[in-house]
Design an enzyme around this catalytic site. Structure first.
Site, mmCIF file in Angstrom:
data_model
loop_
_atom_site.group_PDB
_atom_site.id
_atom_site.type_symbol
_atom_site.label_atom_id
_atom_site.label_comp_id
_atom_site.label_asym_id
_atom_site.label_seq_id
_atom_site.Cartn_x
_atom_site.Cartn_y
_atom_site.Cartn_z
ATOM 1 N N ARG A 117 16.867 31.196 5.750
ATOM 2 C CA ARG A 117 16.384 29.977 6.406
ATOM 3 C C ARG A 117 17.096 28.721 5.911
ATOM 4 N NH1 ARG A 117 9.796 30.848 7.210
ATOM 5 N NH2 ARG A 117 9.950 32.978 8.021
ATOM 6 N N ASP A 131 4.722 24.376 1.428
ATOM 7 C CA ASP A 131 5.939 23.666 1.816
ATOM 8 C C ASP A 131 6.154 22.447 0.919
ATOM 9 O OD1 ASP A 131 6.188 25.453 3.903
ATOM 10 O OD2 ASP A 131 5.240 24.118 5.366
ATOM 11 N N ASP A 183 6.571 28.937 -0.260
ATOM 12 C CA ASP A 183 6.940 29.091 1.146
ATOM 13 C C ASP A 183 8.222 28.310 1.403
ATOM 14 O OD1 ASP A 183 6.834 30.000 3.732
ATOM 15 O OD2 ASP A 183 5.191 28.719 4.355
#
Length: 524
Positions: free
Chosen positions: A243, A161, A190
């Site tokens: 997302r 992340d 990610d």
């Protein structure tokens, strides 16, 4: 049970001698107050977000120096602002202990509060190293770039992340940052902005998220629904698979964002989440809003969005797109005040303001970039405010009037603004001597009916004294936000037949103040 966030205090400062000993430079400029002047959204709630205001300001050019500044404080809640420049890497980021504990290879803000990290000078870049916030509160991260953080391959950092928060995090403002990767999960990356396991009162504003498989999420699984109260505004989401964000439970307020090239899905509301989605611009993308990849649905409230060249999947067992007829499925109450820019100008104003090293510019609420009066005083390069590359417009409409009944004569009218002495109703009164004009050179005018009406042509007629002023425009189905047509100049506009209650002519450019005498609508 949720633990209360760490108590925030503005008393006390870091010891300058200790700072010098540990390799960071203490300075007198109070950048903390400068950085907090524009905090917005849910980060203003729960007592507000002030970061390191009232504490010492130090500089750091390595990850180790950032950790040293955090852990050399008198306590883990002593306010501090850390001005960062240069490139932070896994190689120059070591573990440090003191009033706090950190980890090597990741910028870790763990069990601390009252911290501002702000990029200064020619910019701060976190290259292949992520920022991890855990069990912390009252944090500001501003004007930095975080790129190419991996969860697999080499080097790895923060689970892949760029910025991640987890485990009882409260009051975080992330502003004017650039978060980017160079591929998706198969390439080792990610999420760019992930929140999980009890994170609340967060705002992500004026930031860029791009070139990744995953933009970010709230909640790590369908059972992790305890996070929420998050605001996303004036951000650019570009070239992402999905997302933008993924929501599991809780409330998210998503407004004035620019979305382009979302390849698989966009805002994914799941597991009882509630999203308020206002005045965003979605372009050249697929399934930009809905519930995807699960049968545990979320909900949304929509208003003022524009859907430009959006494709929608058919509904299925684990696929529930909001479009093509996008309507609200819930109602969301927002506890703070905010100002909405018109959706049509969002791509322009976001292009000029979002991301690191843009001079911390923000919108003035009328789609015009402006620089806050209080900004960090360490000078950087003069920011540029480029205009986005314009799209190629369709040919100018013809001037031949359509046949049939002018449906506008029996309809209502409204608009975004009106110049002195003009009226919305003047565009549907059948007279070329009266007109509507926006308060500036751009604006929108709408025709509306009490029930669905089929329209396939409009005729925009200027006054004789203002002929040729109208430049670029969009014709919008105001019921759904779908763009029916784009082009330049006044005249007859033909498009695929649409059944709607409201149609909007949005003027995006003009040589001077336009004067629309008639906005005629026709079934064929």
């Amino acid at each position: 049970m949720r633990r209360a966030p760490a108590r925030r205090t503005l008393a006390g400062v870091a010891t300058l001698a200790m700072a010098a000993t540990l390799g960071v430079t203490a300075i007198s400029m109070s950048a903390a107050q400068a950085a907090t002047g524009g905090v917005t959204g849910y980060a203003t709630q729960n007592g507000g977000t002030t970061g390191g205001a009232g504490g010492a300001t130090v500089t750091a050019s390595t990850g180790t120096a950032i950790h040293q500044a955090l852990c050399s404080r008198a306590s883990n809640s002593t306010p501090i602002t850390i001005q960062v420049s240069g490139t932070i890497t896994v190689g120059n980021t070591a573990k440090v202990s003191g009033s706090c504990s950190t980890a090597a290879g990741v910028i870790e803000l763990k069990q601390i509060s009252n911290v501002t990290i702000v990029g200064v000078g020619s910019g701060a870049t976190f290259d292949q190293i992520g920022i991890h916030i855990r069990d912390s509160s009252n944090i500001i991260i501003q004007n930095v770039t975080v790129k190419n953080v991996k969860k697999s391959g080499s080097p790895t950092s923060n689970g892949g992340d760029a910025i991640g928060m987890e485990s009882t995090v409260r009051n975080v403002w992330v502003d004017h940052v650039t978060l980017e990767a160079s591929g998706g999960e198969s390439e080792g990356y990610d999420g760019l902005f992930d929140l999980k396991n009890d994170v609340e009162y967060v705002t992500l504003s004026y930031s860029i998220l791009r070139n990744s498989g995953r933009g970010g999420l709230i909640g790590s699984s369908e059972s992790d629904t305890g996070s929420g109260n998050v605001t996303f505004h004036h951000n650019l989401y570009s070239n992402l698979d999905s997302r933008t964000p993924l929501l599991r439970g809780g409330i998210a307020h998503i407004y004035n964002n620019s979305y382009v090239n979302l390849n698989e899905s966009g805002i994914n509301s799941r597991a009882g989440a509630k999203a308020k989605v206002e005045n965003n611009y979605f372009k050249d993308s697929k399934d930009v809003l809905g519930t995807f990849y699960t049968d545990q649905a979320g909900t949304w409230q929509v208003a003022g969005n524009i859907f430009d060249n959006i494709t929608w999947s058919p509904k299925g067992g684990d696929t529930n797109p909001a479009g093509p007829n996008v309507v609200s499925t819930t109602s969301v109450s927002i506890p703070y005040s905010y100002t909405l820019d018109g959706a049509s100008c969002v791509p322009n104003v976001v292009a000029q303001t979002a991301g690191a090293n843009k001079g911390l510019q923000v919108s003035n609420g009328s789609c015009t970039p402006t620089t806050p009066t209080a900004t960090p005083t360490t000078p950087g390069p003069t920011p540029t405010t480029p205009n986005p590359t314009p799209t190629t417009p369709t040919p100018t409409p013809t001037s031949t009037a359509p046949s049939g009944t002018n449906l506008s004569l029996s309809a209502g009218a409204d608009g975004s603004s009106k110049g002195s002495g003009t009226s919305y109703g003047n565009v549907k009164d059948g007279s070329l001597s009266t007109y509507w004009s926006p308060s500036g050179s751009t604006g929108s005018i709408s025709i509306k009916w009490g029930s669905a009406t089929t329209v396939s042509k409009v005729n925009i007629r200027e006054t004789s004294g203002a002929s040729g002023r109208i430049g670029a425009w969009k014709l919008i189905n105001a019921d759904t936000g779908a763009v029916l047509k784009t082009g330049t100049g006044a005249g007859v506009i033909s498009f695929s037949s649409a059944s709607l209650k409201k149609i909007t002519f949005q003027i995006d450019g003009a040589s001077s103040s336009p004067q629309v005498a008639e906005f005629e609508t026709y079934a064929s």
